[in-house]
Design an enzyme around this catalytic site. Structure first.
Site, PDB file in Angstrom:
ATOM      1  CB  CYS A   1      -1.016  -0.124   1.277  1.00 59.86           C
ATOM      2  SG  CYS A   1      -0.307   0.190   2.834  1.00 59.86           S
ATOM      3  NE  ARG A   2       1.044   8.720   0.853  1.00 60.63           N
ATOM      4  CZ  ARG A   2       1.786   9.096   1.662  1.00 60.63           C
ATOM      5  NH1 ARG A   2       1.599   8.645   2.888  1.00 60.63           N
ATOM      6  NH2 ARG A   2       2.216  10.438   1.476  1.00 60.63           N
TER       7      ARG A   2
END
Length: 113
Positions: A63-64
């Protein structure tokens, strides 16, 4: 939420080139920049799209920053997949100079949104 040592993880620099990389970010994040070979299934769609994730190989979840992917890694492992969280997420991926591309709606170079 802090997962500590309970989540199998790998640094972004150590993700194998031929890995099954599952990107669980939102569409706008994906469009801004993603790994070229990643598979995009937003976290909120996983329950409906779980059948798309192979069970015959290790899954690397990104994810980020690594928090959402840690949650998904735990859920996948509990459901019978073999999954590892990518520590530091796409932020660490970009810091390591790993390849990135932007989606077709993105103007300019790929970046982590």
């Amino acid at each position: 939420m802090f997962f500590g040592d309970d989540v199998p993880a790998v640094d972004a620099a150590e993700v194998p080139q031929d890995a099954y990389l599952l990107d669980v970010r939102e569409e706008y994040e994906w469009e801004a920049g993603h790994a070229p070979e990643a598979v995009h299934i937003p976290m909120g769609e996983l329950s409906d799209r779980a059948a798309e994730i192979p069970r015959d190989r290790e899954i690397f979840v990104i994810c980020r920053s690594g928090m959402r992917s840690a949650q998904v890694t735990v859920a996948l492992n509990q459901a019978g997949w073999v999954a590892r969280n990518v520590d530091g997420g796409m932020k660490r991926w970009a810091e390591n100079g790993r390849p990135m591309e932007a989606g077709p709606t993105q103007d300019g170079p790929p970046h982590v949104a």
